[in-house]
Every structure is written in structure tokens, then in C-alpha cells.
Scaffold this motif. Sequence first.
Motif, PDB file in Angstrom:
ATOM      1  N   ASP A  49      32.697  30.659 -28.080  1.00 15.88           N
ATOM      2  CA  ASP A  49      30.991  29.895 -28.125  1.00 15.88           C
ATOM      3  C   ASP A  49      31.489  28.098 -27.917  1.00 15.88           C
ATOM      4  O   ASP A  49      30.683  27.787 -27.014  1.00 15.88           O
ATOM      5  CB  ASP A  49      31.431  29.955 -29.588  1.00 15.88           C
ATOM      6  N   ASP A  50      32.637  27.944 -27.771  1.00 19.09           N
ATOM      7  CA  ASP A  50      33.128  26.474 -27.132  1.00 19.09           C
ATOM      8  C   ASP A  50      31.995  25.813 -25.861  1.00 19.09           C
ATOM      9  O   ASP A  50      31.959  25.158 -25.448  1.00 19.09           O
ATOM     10  CB  ASP A  50      33.542  25.970 -27.725  1.00 19.09           C
ATOM     11  N   HIS A  51      32.933  27.350 -25.242  1.00 20.46           N
ATOM     12  CA  HIS A  51      33.077  27.567 -23.663  1.00 20.46           C
ATOM     13  C   HIS A  51      31.189  27.448 -23.564  1.00 20.46           C
ATOM     14  O   HIS A  51      31.399  26.675 -22.428  1.00 20.46           O
ATOM     15  CB  HIS A  51      33.610  28.751 -23.439  1.00 20.46           C
ATOM     16  N   LEU A  52      30.537  28.778 -23.853  1.00 23.66           N
ATOM     17  CA  LEU A  52      29.088  29.063 -24.110  1.00 23.66           C
ATOM     18  C   LEU A  52      28.263  27.270 -24.167  1.00 23.66           C
ATOM     19  O   LEU A  52      27.396  26.758 -22.840  1.00 23.66           O
ATOM     20  CB  LEU A  52      28.491  29.425 -24.178  1.00 23.66           C
ATOM     21  N   ALA A  53      28.259  26.656 -25.473  1.00 22.36           N
ATOM     22  CA  ALA A  53      28.105  25.501 -25.567  1.00 22.36           C
ATOM     23  C   ALA A  53      28.097  24.709 -24.748  1.00 22.36           C
ATOM     24  O   ALA A  53      26.819  22.977 -24.433  1.00 22.36           O
ATOM     25  CB  ALA A  53      28.321  25.399 -27.047  1.00 22.36           C
ATOM     26  N   HIS A  54      29.790  24.416 -24.126  1.00 19.23           N
ATOM     27  CA  HIS A  54      29.597  22.837 -23.741  1.00 19.23           C
ATOM     28  C   HIS A  54      30.468  23.324 -22.117  1.00 19.23           C
ATOM     29  O   HIS A  54      29.050  22.840 -21.161  1.00 19.23           O
ATOM     30  CB  HIS A  54      30.879  22.391 -24.152  1.00 19.23           C
ATOM     31  N   CYS A  55      30.836  23.999 -21.662  1.00 18.65           N
ATOM     32  CA  CYS A  55      31.258  24.380 -20.024  1.00 18.65           C
ATOM     33  C   CYS A  55      29.698  24.692 -19.153  1.00 18.65           C
ATOM     34  O   CYS A  55      29.504  24.508 -18.293  1.00 18.65           O
ATOM     35  CB  CYS A  55      32.839  24.878 -19.836  1.00 18.65           C
ATOM     36  N   VAL A  56      29.804  26.107 -20.143  1.00 17.27           N
ATOM     37  CA  VAL A  56      28.675  26.306 -19.024  1.00 17.27           C
ATOM     38  C   VAL A  56      27.849  25.750 -18.721  1.00 17.27           C
ATOM     39  O   VAL A  56      26.421  25.808 -18.925  1.00 17.27           O
ATOM     40  CB  VAL A  56      28.538  27.705 -19.934  1.00 17.27           C
TER      41      VAL A  56
ATOM     42  N   ALA B 253      27.508  26.664  -8.895  1.00 11.26           N
ATOM     43  CA  ALA B 253      28.803  25.983  -9.763  1.00 11.26           C
ATOM     44  C   ALA B 253      27.803  26.819 -10.922  1.00 11.26           C
ATOM     45  O   ALA B 253      28.838  27.274 -11.342  1.00 11.26           O
ATOM     46  CB  ALA B 253      29.016  24.400  -9.716  1.00 11.26           C
ATOM     47  N   ALA B 254      27.160  26.682 -11.568  1.00 12.86           N
ATOM     48  CA  ALA B 254      26.396  27.001 -12.497  1.00 12.86           C
ATOM     49  C   ALA B 254      26.381  28.891 -12.772  1.00 12.86           C
ATOM     50  O   ALA B 254      26.585  29.170 -13.149  1.00 12.86           O
ATOM     51  CB  ALA B 254      24.896  26.780 -12.756  1.00 12.86           C
TER      52      ALA B 254
END
Lengths: 100, 100, 100, 100
Positions: free
Chosen positions: C65-72, C82-83
Motif C-alpha cells: 500500500d505504502d509502496h503504491l502510494a509513494h514510490c510508484v 522509470a514509471a
Amino acid sequence: MMAHETAHVGYVGDKEQIIKRLKRAEGQVRGLQRMVEDDTYCIDILTQVSAATKALETVALQLLDDHLAHCVADAVAQGGAAADEKVREASAAIARLVRS
Amino acid sequence: MMAHETAHVGYVGDKEQIIKRLKRAEGQVRGLQRMVEDDTYCIDILTQVSAATKALETVALQLLDDHLAHCVADAVAQGGAAADEKVREASAAIARLVRS
Amino acid sequence: MMAHETAHVGYVGDKEQIIKRLKRAEGQVRGLQRMVEDDTYCIDILTQVSAATKALETVALQLLDDHLAHCVADAVAQGGAAADEKVREASAAIARLVRS
Amino acid sequence: MMAHETAHVGYVGDKEQIIKRLKRAEGQVRGLQRMVEDDTYCIDILTQVSAATKALETVALQLLDDHLAHCVADAVAQGGAAADEKVREASAAIARLVRS
């Protein structure tokens, strides 16, 4: 021969219910095709995929339950190498379910 | 309006492949009904249930992949509250998949 | 550089909670060892294994969840190859979770 | 009394291996805490969470296998209501595993 027949279809008493559940799962999968054809929103399709997967999982657990209660139990009651083999086979099926 | 249309069907480019996969899954579920009718051995039915479950799982992962790459990515590129909402919604769908 | 640092730890705001959950999961796994040493009944151990597995699953979903909301989201906002790579990588991680 | 003792710890012959596996899982969960403390990249942590989950799953399947081969098999060989109860209990444990 008859003993084998009886033994290998542990689900004989639940046949009607299992087929009913499979028909419903089939309907859900057909519904998914319509949803995709109609450009339904991805998330709504995903919710329906989860429902269909759960329906199949319920069928699997019912088959496994019947299999343990009848086929495996009968083999174990008779004992010997066939009993060990039935337990090994059931364990392998459980592992496939847990990992799928 | 058009932007929304395009945005919400992330799987538009994979539609044909997804429907093909769903048709195959439907065939597998119909095959399961025949297996039950024919008193097929429980373990063999379970193997086929696992195959059908995996086929649906593959469809789910493809839909999710397309959804992240298009719907979520588009919303995030536009930013704002709609972007956060899309990410939350995708996370909830992933949680349902992982737990199903 | 700093941007990369910030980007790659999407869970920075949930770090304390994640570590707390992992400590609890560690306690559950240690508890499992004691149960086995003490010859606890198999089924009771299995119930505790399911609890530990669910605890880890919750951590995984939070990280994702955090990864999608921030890194991705950050990578997508910047766009480019990169995206796409971030989305592909997230999809692969989701597939591993769903299949494990 | 002794019969019960022997019966209910189906995993007695695999105790050492199960504890070894649980110790390794514990080490993996502790490693996860270090990874989070060190701001390790989310995706790398997720990969390690999947590994720890799989390790616990392997323990669960081994416990279940031993349980079927010993506790359930012994109860079934003795027959009666206790046998049915053991099969029901095992089925419920399998359902929890499949759904977790």
C-alpha cells in the motif's frame, strides 16, 4: 469392485450440491466475460473474479472433506500400504490447494 | 468524458486475451461438472479445480497489472484527491486477492 | 539523491507500526517452537501457524500500500520509462504475494 | 493415556526438523525487522516476507501431513464418533490454511 466404486466417489452424497455450486461458478465466469465485453470498471471485475475463485475454493474444500471422510477413512480402516498411499495422495492435494 | 472512458478500462489492449482466458476457465468449470457427473475420482477433480482457480488468478493479475499501468497511473499523473482514492481502491482490491 | 532516498522507502511513515507487527509475528513464531517442544496438539499448532501467516500477510499488504502510494506514485508523476518499470515491478510483487 | 499421548502428536518423528524450520522462519522475521530499520527498498522486503510466509506454509503442510497419517488414521482405525470428529477437525484446519 463395488467396494472400490463406493470408495472412490467420496462426494456421492453431495453430488447435487457440488454440481449446483459449479453451475453457479460457471455463471460467474460467463458474467465476467460480459463485464469485460462491456468495458466494466477493472476493480468491479476483480471483485467478481474473487467471488468466482472463492466459489471454486468452497467446492474444493467440500470435495476434500468428503474424500477424507470416505475414501481416506475407508482405506485407513483396511490398513496396509494402500492406506499410507491414500494419506500421501490427500496431503499432496492439500498442498496444491494451499499453494494455489 | 472521453478521458474517463479511456482511463477506466485499463485492460482495453488485452481484452481479447482476457476473454479467451475466461472462456478457457469456463470450459474448465464445465469440465468439472462432467467429472462430477461421471463419478471421477475426487483427487483428479481437485487437480482440475486448482487449474481453474489458477486460470482465474492469472486473469486477476493481468487486470490488476493493466489497472495499475493505466487507471492508477493516469489518476496519479493528474494528482489530487482522486489519485489517493485510486491508490486506496487498488490496495483494497489487492488485499481481497491475496486473502482469497 | 535525496529524492531517491525518500522515494524508495514508501513505508517511512509506518515504520514503527510495521516493526511492532514484525516483533509480534516473531513472538508468534517463537511461540510455535515452544508448542512443538511441548507436544501441543497438531491442530492447535496449525491454528497458530495460520495466525502468524496472517500477521505477515498484513505487513506485506501495508508495505505494498505504502509502496503504491509513494514510490510508484512518485515515479508515475515523473513519467517515462522509470514509471513503467516501477509499475511492472509492483505487479510482479503482487503476483508473488497472491501466489504465496 | 499413553495411546492418546502418542496419537495426538502426529509430528513426533519430525519434531527436530519442524523446530529447525521454525527457527529459520524466526530468523527471517528478525531479518525483516532489520531491513525495515535500514530503510531497505519496499520490494526487497516484500520478497523476503513471501519467503517467510512460504516457510510457515511448509511447516503447516508438514504438520497436517503428520496429523492425517497418525492422529486421524489412528482415530479412523478405532472408528466411531471420535473418528468422524477427527476428520471434521482436520477439514476445518485445512479450510483455514487454504483461506489464509
